[in-house]
Write an enzyme that holds these catalytic residues in place. Structure first.
Site, PDB file in Angstrom:
ATOM      1  N   GLU A  54       0.833  -1.204   0.000  1.00 25.68           N
ATOM      2  CA  GLU A  54       0.000   0.000   0.000  1.00 25.68           C
ATOM      3  C   GLU A  54       0.870   1.257   0.000  1.00 25.68           C
ATOM      4  O   GLU A  54       0.662   2.189  -0.787  1.00 25.68           O
ATOM      5  CB  GLU A  54      -0.908   0.001   1.221  1.00 25.68           C
ATOM      6  CG  GLU A  54      -1.649   1.314   1.469  1.00 25.68           C
ATOM      7  CD  GLU A  54      -2.101   1.462   2.909  1.00 25.68           C
ATOM      8  OE1 GLU A  54      -1.439   2.210   3.665  1.00 25.68           O
ATOM      9  OE2 GLU A  54      -3.105   0.838   3.278  1.00 25.68           O
ATOM     10  N   ASP A 115      -5.820  -3.578  -3.192  1.00 21.45           N
ATOM     11  CA  ASP A 115      -5.894  -2.120  -3.327  1.00 21.45           C
ATOM     12  C   ASP A 115      -4.555  -1.556  -3.774  1.00 21.45           C
ATOM     13  O   ASP A 115      -4.490  -0.690  -4.661  1.00 21.45           O
ATOM     14  CB  ASP A 115      -6.362  -1.465  -2.026  1.00 21.45           C
ATOM     15  CG  ASP A 115      -5.460  -1.731  -0.840  1.00 21.45           C
ATOM     16  OD1 ASP A 115      -4.774  -2.770  -0.815  1.00 21.45           O
ATOM     17  OD2 ASP A 115      -5.464  -0.901   0.100  1.00 21.45           O
TER      18      ASP A 115
END
Length: 367
Positions: A54, A115
């Site tokens: 991330e 993500d």
């Protein structure tokens, strides 16, 4: 000769002023405080000095938005070599890396985080477009294909969905999903690549709308075959540190994106609660709409694009100015780079989900 020297000096000063105007102070400080010389984003709050996929993905976005190609390449190379076994097109990046013991720095958890994978693929594709560099485009396409193969599943009664990672989120009749993992503008962008992305944009929209019955998006949610979303009161059904990004992503959507109005309308209670309290709640019970605690300064920054009331927005803007994140608050800092960066018009998203950076010709040519 003296006149010529004055002309040269004036040109040098002008160039320095242009460069100064092009810099993004908050990003420059983030690089010094959180990114190693080798291109690793470090979260100092963990004793293992961890790096997540991330963090790497967000750094790629900020470097692209800032027209900082040297840092983009630095972060990309570290990510490829240390998280993706040298090739993100063949191996999804591991989500967690850090200090295993006194003499061993390595991957701590090899599972993926979709993500981050989505942001990396999108950033590569947009870097290829904006910087006119084919190798970024090629790598972005390869990673996107890998995501489709390993992190996208068809959920009965719903359709294709992005799993949070390749392992541990899908059972025979139950799927665990995270509404913050696929920003709607990126979902829009990916429709240009056909299926599964064309349909996934619509199922992702359903995920965002249907899991926020009282206007608060959950951090995590379960979908069960033949039963649908599991939204009954549950101690884990909280809108908090994951869901704060849902409001951020929705706020940054282009006003001409067809999905934005419906999402703002559904999530209006979060805006109303923040305006009433004057502070963004740290957590909200999704089923009862009961808030508890005050969120960190990054939450205030995250809601700058989301709040439609200018007075409420001004309150949060002042909170960010008065309590800017320090060097020990990785998550608050990245939320602030997103929210404040957008608020300062450093970047926008087009209706098609493309990046619209505020480089200017002078900035773009100065790297």
């Amino acid at each position: 000769m003296k006149a010529l020297r004055w002309v040269v000096m004036a040109l040098v000063l002008a160039a320095m002023n242009v460069r100064a105007a092009c810099t993004w102070p908050a990003w420059e400080h983030f690089k010094r405080a959180y990114i190693s010389d080798g291109g690793r984003v470090i979260d100092p709050s963990d004793a293992r000095k961890i790096t997540t996929s991330e963090g790497q993905s967000y750094a790629l976005f900020f470097a692209l938005a800032a027209d900082d190609r040297p840092m983009f390449d630095n972060v990309l190379e570290w990510t490829k070599d240390n998280l993706a076994q040298g090739d993100p097109g063949e191996h999804l990046p591991a989500w967690l890396w850090g200090k295993k013991d006194e003499n061993n720095w390595t991957v701590l958890d090899s599972n993926s985080a979709s993500d981050a994978d989505i942001w990396i693929a999108w950033s590569l594709l947009e870097a290829g477009r904006l910087w006119k560099e084919a190798r970024y485009t090629t790598l972005g396409n390869a990673l996107l294909n890998r995501i489709a193969k390993e992190e996208v599943v068809t959920v009965p009664g719903l359709g294709p969905m992005l799993l949070p990672g390749k392992v541990g989120f899908a059972e025979e009749t139950v799927w665990r999903l995270n509404p913050s993992y696929l920003p709607p503008q990126i979902a829009r962008y990916l429709t240009r690549f056909g299926e599964p992305w064309t349909t996934l944009q619509e199922t992702n929209h359903r995920l965002l709308l249907e899991t926020a019955p009282k206007g608060f998006s959950p951090d995590w949610v379960r979908y069960e075959k033949s039963k649908g979303w599991q939204l009954a009161p549950d101690k884990t059904l909280i809108s908090g540190y994951d869901a704060i990004r849902v409001y951020l992503w929705v706020g940054m959507m282009n006003d001409h994106d067809a999905q934005k109005a419906s999402l703002l309308e559904r999530l209006k209670p979060m805006a109303a609660l923040t305006a009433k309290k004057g502070v963004v709640p740290e957590k909200v019970d999704v089923a009862t709409a009961q808030p508890r605690g005050d969120g960190p300064v990054g939450f205030a920054a995250a809601l700058l694009p989301f709040l439609q009331d200018r007075d409420a927005q001004a309150v949060q803007r002042q909170k960010v100015a008065d309590h800017f994140p320090g060097d020990d608050a990785y998550f608050s800092y990245v939320l602030t780079l997103f929210g404040q960066g957008w608020d300062e018009h450093r970047f926008r998203f087009t209706p098609r989900g493309e990046l619209q950076p505020d480089w200017g010709q002078a900035c773009a040519s100065s790297q």
